[in-house]
Design a protein around this motif. Sequence first.
Motif, PDB file in Angstrom:
ATOM      1  N   UNK A  78       0.833  -1.206   0.000  1.00  0.00           N
ATOM      2  CA  UNK A  78       0.000   0.000   0.000  1.00  0.00           C
ATOM      3  C   UNK A  78       0.867   1.256   0.000  1.00  0.00           C
ATOM      4  N   UNK A  79       1.917   1.254   0.795  1.00  0.00           N
ATOM      5  CA  UNK A  79       2.815   2.409   0.848  1.00  0.00           C
ATOM      6  C   UNK A  79       3.543   2.567  -0.478  1.00  0.00           C
ATOM      7  N   UNK A  80       4.018   1.460  -1.046  1.00  0.00           N
ATOM      8  CA  UNK A  80       4.711   1.526  -2.335  1.00  0.00           C
ATOM      9  C   UNK A  80       3.784   2.075  -3.413  1.00  0.00           C
ATOM     10  N   UNK A  81       2.535   1.600  -3.427  1.00  0.00           N
ATOM     11  CA  UNK A  81       1.569   2.089  -4.425  1.00  0.00           C
ATOM     12  C   UNK A  81       1.300   3.577  -4.246  1.00  0.00           C
ATOM     13  N   UNK A  82       1.088   3.991  -3.008  1.00  0.00           N
ATOM     14  CA  UNK A  82       0.801   5.400  -2.722  1.00  0.00           C
ATOM     15  C   UNK A  82       1.972   6.298  -3.119  1.00  0.00           C
ATOM     16  N   UNK A  83       3.190   5.894  -2.775  1.00  0.00           N
ATOM     17  CA  UNK A  83       4.353   6.718  -3.100  1.00  0.00           C
ATOM     18  C   UNK A  83       4.657   6.701  -4.592  1.00  0.00           C
ATOM     19  N   UNK A  84       4.387   5.591  -5.250  1.00  0.00           N
ATOM     20  CA  UNK A  84       4.574   5.529  -6.702  1.00  0.00           C
ATOM     21  C   UNK A  84       3.583   6.466  -7.398  1.00  0.00           C
ATOM     22  N   UNK A  85       2.332   6.450  -6.928  1.00  0.00           N
ATOM     23  CA  UNK A  85       1.317   7.333  -7.507  1.00  0.00           C
ATOM     24  C   UNK A  85       1.682   8.803  -7.296  1.00  0.00           C
ATOM     25  N   UNK A  86       2.203   9.137  -6.127  1.00  0.00           N
ATOM     26  CA  UNK A  86       2.600  10.517  -5.850  1.00  0.00           C
ATOM     27  C   UNK A  86       3.764  10.931  -6.745  1.00  0.00           C
ATOM     28  N   UNK A  87       4.720  10.042  -6.955  1.00  0.00           N
ATOM     29  CA  UNK A  87       5.860  10.352  -7.813  1.00  0.00           C
ATOM     30  C   UNK A  87       5.414  10.521  -9.264  1.00  0.00           C
ATOM     31  N   UNK A  88       4.495   9.687  -9.707  1.00  0.00           N
ATOM     32  CA  UNK A  88       3.977   9.791 -11.069  1.00  0.00           C
ATOM     33  C   UNK A  88       3.242  11.113 -11.265  1.00  0.00           C
ATOM     34  N   UNK A  89       2.409  11.488 -10.299  1.00  0.00           N
ATOM     35  CA  UNK A  89       1.677  12.757 -10.378  1.00  0.00           C
ATOM     36  C   UNK A  89       2.638  13.937 -10.395  1.00  0.00           C
ATOM     37  N   UNK A  90       3.688  13.858  -9.628  1.00  0.00           N
ATOM     38  CA  UNK A  90       4.689  14.930  -9.583  1.00  0.00           C
ATOM     39  C   UNK A  90       5.391  15.073 -10.933  1.00  0.00           C
ATOM     40  N   UNK A  91       5.742  13.937 -11.544  1.00  0.00           N
ATOM     41  CA  UNK A  91       6.389  13.988 -12.859  1.00  0.00           C
ATOM     42  C   UNK A  91       5.447  14.570 -13.907  1.00  0.00           C
ATOM     43  N   UNK A  92       4.168  14.224 -13.824  1.00  0.00           N
ATOM     44  CA  UNK A  92       3.198  14.774 -14.772  1.00  0.00           C
ATOM     45  C   UNK A  92       3.054  16.280 -14.602  1.00  0.00           C
ATOM     46  N   UNK A  93       3.030  16.747 -13.357  1.00  0.00           N
ATOM     47  CA  UNK A  93       2.942  18.194 -13.111  1.00  0.00           C
ATOM     48  C   UNK A  93       4.166  18.916 -13.662  1.00  0.00           C
ATOM     49  N   UNK A  94       5.341  18.329 -13.453  1.00  0.00           N
ATOM     50  CA  UNK A  94       6.577  18.940 -13.963  1.00  0.00           C
ATOM     51  C   UNK A  94       6.554  19.006 -15.494  1.00  0.00           C
TER      52      UNK A  94
END
Length: 98
Positions: A78-94
Amino acid sequence: MTRYQTIASRFKPIASLLAFAATAIVLQTSPGLAFSSEAQQMCTGDAMRLCASEIPDIPRVRACMVQKKAEVSPGCRAVMDREHAAATASRKREAAAQ
């Protein structure tokens, strides 16, 4: 107690401490999966169980954890999924900002 058992009993806590420290460093410094303290807490046991042979090689431990994601505990997953999703969203924003 035999001599071997005495020596082993002295080194077991030291080896455990070193293994825990190596895992903590690996999980804390993984740039591809920037693990939080929550992830470190939830995934250290899984990293030791599933990827101990890869320690202290950070990229190999990271790859091992991702490869064996189906085998990690539910909390770690669950933590890995949550942190992966946050990193993906951050890359998309950038990417959108450029």
